[in-house]
Design an enzyme around this catalytic site. Structure first.
Site, mmCIF file in Angstrom:
data_model
loop_
_atom_site.group_PDB
_atom_site.id
_atom_site.type_symbol
_atom_site.label_atom_id
_atom_site.label_comp_id
_atom_site.label_asym_id
_atom_site.label_seq_id
_atom_site.Cartn_x
_atom_site.Cartn_y
_atom_site.Cartn_z
ATOM 1 N N HIS A 372 0.792 -1.234 0.000
ATOM 2 C CA HIS A 372 0.000 0.000 0.000
ATOM 3 C C HIS A 372 0.816 1.271 0.000
ATOM 4 O O HIS A 372 0.252 2.361 -0.022
ATOM 5 C CB HIS A 372 -0.924 0.043 1.220
ATOM 6 C CG HIS A 372 -2.144 -0.795 1.085
ATOM 7 N ND1 HIS A 372 -3.309 -0.321 0.538
ATOM 8 C CD2 HIS A 372 -2.375 -2.086 1.399
ATOM 9 C CE1 HIS A 372 -4.219 -1.282 0.541
ATOM 10 N NE2 HIS A 372 -3.675 -2.373 1.056
ATOM 11 N N LYS A 563 -9.169 14.102 3.587
ATOM 12 C CA LYS A 563 -8.322 12.910 3.632
ATOM 13 C C LYS A 563 -7.405 13.068 4.843
ATOM 14 O O LYS A 563 -7.372 14.129 5.448
ATOM 15 C CB LYS A 563 -7.510 12.758 2.344
ATOM 16 C CG LYS A 563 -6.810 14.056 1.903
ATOM 17 C CD LYS A 563 -6.040 13.899 0.602
ATOM 18 C CE LYS A 563 -6.900 13.829 -0.638
ATOM 19 N NZ LYS A 563 -6.806 12.600 -1.379
ATOM 20 N N ARG A 564 -6.628 12.026 5.181
ATOM 21 C CA ARG A 564 -5.657 12.188 6.249
ATOM 22 C C ARG A 564 -4.748 13.378 5.949
ATOM 23 O O ARG A 564 -4.456 13.664 4.778
ATOM 24 C CB ARG A 564 -4.806 10.914 6.385
ATOM 25 C CG ARG A 564 -5.545 9.726 6.972
ATOM 26 C CD ARG A 564 -6.080 10.028 8.349
ATOM 27 N NE ARG A 564 -5.038 10.264 9.310
ATOM 28 C CZ ARG A 564 -4.556 9.371 10.166
ATOM 29 N NH1 ARG A 564 -5.055 8.142 10.164
ATOM 30 N NH2 ARG A 564 -3.609 9.687 11.026
ATOM 31 N N LYS A 569 0.315 14.545 0.817
ATOM 32 C CA LYS A 569 -1.003 14.813 0.237
ATOM 33 C C LYS A 569 -1.181 16.306 -0.083
ATOM 34 O O LYS A 569 -2.104 16.694 -0.773
ATOM 35 C CB LYS A 569 -2.103 14.312 1.162
ATOM 36 C CG LYS A 569 -2.213 12.770 1.219
ATOM 37 C CD LYS A 569 -3.257 12.316 2.237
ATOM 38 C CE LYS A 569 -3.361 10.802 2.369
ATOM 39 N NZ LYS A 569 -4.200 10.172 1.317
ATOM 40 N N THR A 671 -8.686 6.518 -2.897
ATOM 41 C CA THR A 671 -10.044 6.058 -3.189
ATOM 42 C C THR A 671 -11.024 7.209 -3.014
ATOM 43 O O THR A 671 -12.103 7.196 -3.600
ATOM 44 C CB THR A 671 -10.464 4.891 -2.267
ATOM 45 O OG1 THR A 671 -10.145 5.235 -0.910
ATOM 46 C CG2 THR A 671 -9.740 3.609 -2.662
ATOM 47 N N LYS A 675 -14.603 8.296 -5.113
ATOM 48 C CA LYS A 675 -15.918 8.621 -4.542
ATOM 49 C C LYS A 675 -16.407 9.971 -5.060
ATOM 50 O O LYS A 675 -17.583 10.148 -5.401
ATOM 51 C CB LYS A 675 -15.836 8.668 -3.020
ATOM 52 C CG LYS A 675 -15.387 7.383 -2.354
ATOM 53 C CD LYS A 675 -15.043 7.648 -0.882
ATOM 54 C CE LYS A 675 -14.179 6.559 -0.306
ATOM 55 N NZ LYS A 675 -13.544 6.970 0.976
HETATM 56 C C1 LIG Z 1 -12.259 7.163 1.273
HETATM 57 C C2 LIG Z 1 -11.811 7.561 2.608
HETATM 58 C C3 LIG Z 1 -10.458 7.770 2.854
HETATM 59 C C4 LIG Z 1 -9.401 7.674 1.773
HETATM 60 O O1 LIG Z 1 -9.267 8.934 1.180
HETATM 61 P P1 LIG Z 1 -8.026 9.298 0.212
HETATM 62 O O2 LIG Z 1 -8.417 10.621 -0.343
HETATM 63 O O3 LIG Z 1 -7.989 8.242 -0.841
HETATM 64 O O4 LIG Z 1 -6.827 9.347 1.056
HETATM 65 C C5 LIG Z 1 -10.068 8.151 4.125
HETATM 66 N N1 LIG Z 1 -10.964 8.303 5.115
HETATM 67 C C6 LIG Z 1 -12.285 8.126 4.911
HETATM 68 C C7 LIG Z 1 -13.232 8.330 6.037
HETATM 69 C C8 LIG Z 1 -12.751 7.739 3.659
HETATM 70 O O5 LIG Z 1 -14.065 7.556 3.473
#
Ligand SMILES: *Cc1c(COP(=O)(O)O)cnc(C)c1O
Length: 827
Positions: A372, A563-564, A569, A671, A675
């Site tokens: 990952h 995101k985190r 990022k 991911t 979304k």
């Molecule tokens: C989808 C999701 C992530 C992953 O987000 P990235 O933008 O791909 O880092 C992290 N936290 C939550 C709550 C999510 O739903």
């Protein structure tokens, strides 16, 4: 007795009558649960009681199908897929379950008879946050997609008492509060006391002679009990139900009687506290290895329990373990369960008496491993001395595996010392450490990355030398997200509109979303599409107003990065562009600025100083901009605390612009990007992770790519790139950095961001200065596009229409076919 064999016996018992699913029946059953399971009258019931009663009624329906799925897998001796993951970021389950069973409107109607609002009931369910971010959420999407596509899947993980911490922002700074999802109990789980296993730590290994052969015997110094808790995972239309089995640690003897009787009450209880500590809390570090002993204990604890469970199930149905790989595929979600490779060898050789070579073949054929991350600070290694003290037999086995792998690699070849030390399971350069990535790699028949770019970079970087020795082992499996949660449930308005336009077929076969493509040219359709986006934006604006007392204008571009929080990022790039935009709006008020709302959310690891500073900065910048009247509402900035799955479900459908701006080469897949685009947001992003494949599927007119590419980042770093040179050429960037450095946004502490800003001036490791101009220009291109609504909206529709390939059903089909050889697509 395993639950599978007890279920198998029950096949002779008559199947229960199928339940009626009309509102009358469901209303009656809910009241029955309220009365007899919860002990409340309709009049006395509080909304929590309605949640519990409704959950129990829904659960009954799932259980019927659960038994059926389990019995079918057992009777047909289908190959099972065991997904070992330290994290499952599940979120709420009630809405997911009701929706997948097709009961949403019926349950709504049933509750409405008692003046209870399903939406409010759903909101009370705690958000199961047994994960940090993308990796854990992937595991949750995969569980749902395995159930939907009919793969007999078992998720194995840890039942943390405290999931991912709750984030509050106090005086601008992140504060971590304990998360207590089990406070009101958990009606979804079933404790399986009969499925418990002993897990050992420490102690000694001795060799005994048996029939002229040496056998190793491990006598652990410490033992704890792993107890299973099962949660059913229901797929689309409720056809197939899989099991998520989470392990909880308990002390073998809740109280050490000897100590207790000797008067040492505290000492006797300490022991049980130590055992239970193993599953007490999720480590909150994402993309960073947590080096504590407790973490290694967690990893071994759940790996060993899962393998013992898998072996017991297998032996309940088969004579021996030689055909294990024909009946079970075990997927290692990152290296957290990599110790499983050594543990399975121990169980096969020491406990079940298999020859080493045969055991090694079974092990390799059974395991596969998903990588990952390529970040060096995230690659898991453990000091030899710690490993040896905690897991002495597994350490011996790792040495033996290492010797044989090196022998296999060098057979007939001349490998130089550099190659040998690169593929070794032991890192000799940093104080002797076990490399978990190497262990997972050599113990697996397939190793995959999570996007095309990431997989190629894996071959060139972390596994460069292992890839040369085993050139067919690495393959790609691009991530996906489940459209049930991230489209049907999160965006019911859009789902209904799609159904009106192209019929209901896409609900069972998401590739049919492609039929929406021509509707991008239809002004009438676009208008409805935009009306739904607007409602979703209003829903988010309402939430922000309620929680933060900040008013957002739904006419503005909702530009969202959630995101985190991590330097790679690049939330900092986004904040700098925000500050630059603010300064430009103030200097050039006569220009025709496009109104924007910048939304941020995300948690920082508690010990990650820079990430916490970035959160603080976002808040400081928001406060100054939002209270400056000269901005005239053209720019608003919000940081929404406590990002989690439930918040994501509200945010994703409300975005106009999705920020996916990581330094190229660093984001394995992403991911969140999927979304957002599925819900019709336009992506501004770098050529990183799955953005690369989104570009291919969307077409270059429908995604906004900017910045350095992965090889360019690598080259610049090698050339010793510094930020200052670029900053001197970019007045807007220089001014933004100077303002932040001078304390314009932090007058209470003008030096607060000195380090953060200096890191851009000096090293610019994350290429923030290097990418600023390209990012700024692309944002302005979006400003112009916003004014051509027909064009923008057509792109938004095409995003939804072209994202179906990023369904986790497609990912699971690929795993099932190429790696697991299990499930309907795998045979
Ligand atoms: C989808 C999701 C992530 C992953 O987000 P990235 O933008 O791909 O880092 C992290 N936290 C939550 C709550 C999510 O739903």
């Amino acid at each position: 007795m395993t639950s599978a064999s007890s279920l198998a016996r029950s096949t002779t018992v008559e199947k229960p009558e199928p339940r009626l699913n009309d509102a009358d029946t469901i209303a009656t059953e809910i009241v029955e649960k309220l009365t007899y399971s919860i002990g409340k009258t309709v009049k006395a019931a509080r909304i929590h009681d309605w949640l519990e009663a409704t959950t129990l009624v829904v659960r009954d329906r799932i259980i019927d199908n659960w038994f059926e799925s389990t019995i079918k897998t057992y009777e047909r001796q289908d190959k099972r897929v065991c997904y070992l993951s330290m994290e499952f970021l599940i979120g709420r389950l009630l809405r997911d379950a009701i929706s997948n069973l097709g009961l949403t409107e019926t349950v709504r109607e049933a509750l409405a008879r008692y003046d209870v609002d399903l939406n409010l009931v759903e909101l009370l369910e705690p958000d199961a946050a047994l994960g940090n971010g993308g990796l854990g959420r992937l595991a949750a999407c995969f569980m749902e997609s395995m159930a939907t596509t009919g793969v007999p899947g078992f998720g194995y993980g840890i039942r943390y008492v405290h999931g991912f911490f709750r984030q509050e922002v106090v005086d601008g700074a992140q504060v971590e509060l304990p998360e207590t999802w089990l406070k009101h109990g958990n009606p979804w789980e079933f404790e399986r006391r009969e499925s418990s296993y002993e897990i050992g730590f420490g102690g000694k290994v001795s060799a005994i002679e048996e029939n002229g052969k040496l056998r190793s015997v491990w006598r652990p110094g410490e033992r704890v009990l792993a107890v299973a808790y099962d949660t059913p995972v229901v797929g689309w239309r409720g056809q197939h139900v899989n099991t998520l089995r989470l392990w909880s640690a308990q002390s073998l003897d809740p109280i050490l009687l000897d100590a207790f009787n000797a008067g040492d009450h505290i000492g006797a209880l300490l022991e049980s506290n130590k055992a239970e500590a193993i599953t007490r809390v999720l480590y909150p570090a994402d993309s960073h290895q947590a080096g504590q002993e407790l973490r290694l204990r967690q990893e071994y604890f759940f790996s060993s329990a899962s393998l013992q469970d898998i072996i017991r199930r297998h032996l309940a149905q088969h004579d021996d373990l030689t055909n294990l790989a024909d009946k079970v595929a075990i997927q290692l979600n990152d290296t957290h369960p990599a110790v499983s490779v050594a543990e399975l060898m121990r169980l096969l050789v020491d406990v079940h008496g298999m020859e080493w070579d045969a055991a090694w073949k079974v092990t390799r054929d059974t395991f596969s491993y998903t990588n990952h991350t390529l970040l060096p600070e995230a690659l898991e290694t453990w000091p030899i001395h710690l490993f040896e003290r905690l897991l002495p037999r597994q350490m011996q086995i790792i040495y033996q595996i290492n010797a044989e792998v090196l022998r296999e690699a060098t057979a007939g070849k001349q490998l130089d010392d550099g190659t040998i030390s690169a593929i070794s399971l032991i890192d000799e350069n940093n104080g002797r450490r076990v490399r978990m990535g190497q262990l997972a790699f050599v113990g697996s028949h397939a190793v995959n990355g999570v996007s095309a770019l990431h997989t190629e970079l894996m071959k060139e970087t972390v596994f460069h030398d292992l890839h040369k020795v085993f050139p067919t082992r690495i393959e790609n499996k691009t991530n996906g997200v489940t459209p049930r949660r991230w489209l049907f449930q999160a965006n019911p308005g859009l789902t209904q509109l799609i159904e009106e336009a192209i019929g209901p077929g896409f609900k069972d076969d998401i590739t049919q979303l492609a039929k929406l493509d021509p509707h991008a040219e239809d002004a009438g359709f676009r208008e409805k599409f935009v009306a739904i986006k607007r409602q979703n934006k209003q829903r988010l604006a309402h939430l922000v107003e309620e929680r933060l007392a900040i008013h957002l204008d739904p006419n503005a571009i909702f530009d969202i990065q959630v995101k985190r929080i991590h330097e790679y990022k690049r939330q900092l790039l986004n904040i700098l562009e925000t500050v630059a935009l603010y300064e430009q709006i103030r200097s050039l008020p006569h220009l025709d600025w496009t109104p924007r709302v910048k939304v941020f959310a995300g948690k920082a690891a508690p010990s990650y100083v820079q990430a916490k500073e970035i959160i603080h900065l976002a808040g400081d910048v928001a406060r100054v901009i939002n209270s400056d009247p000269t901005v005239r509402g053209l720019l608003k900035v919000v940081f929404i605390p406590n990002y989690n799955v439930s918040l994501a479900e509200i945010i994703m459908p409300a975005a106009d612009v999705s920020e996916q701006i990581s330094t190229a080469g660093l984001e394995a897949s992403g991911t969140g990007n999927m979304k957002f685009a599925l819900n019709g947001a336009l992506t501004i992003g770098t050529l990183d992770g799955a953005n690369v494949e989104m570009l291919e599927h969307l077409g270059e007119e429908n995604i906004f790519i900017f910045g350095l590419k992965a090889d360019e980042v690598a080259r610049k770093r090698a050339e010793g790139h510094r930020g200052q040179g670029v900053i001197d050429q970019q007045p807007m960037l220089r001014s933004a950095i100077d303002s932040i450095s001078a304390g314009v946004f932090s007058q209470d502490d003008p030096n607060r961001y000195a380090n953060l800003m200096n890191s851009i001036r000096d090293r610019d490791w994350w290429m923030i200065a290097a990418d600023f101009r390209a990012y700024w220009d692309t944002q302005r291109q979006l400003d112009v596009l916003w004014k051509d609504r027909a064009k923008w909206d057509a792109i938004a529709v095409r995003n939804t229409a072209r994202m179906s390939w990023f369904s986790s059903d497609r990912s699971i089909d690929e795993y099932a076919h190429d790696i697991w050889h299990a499930g309907p697509k795998g045979r």
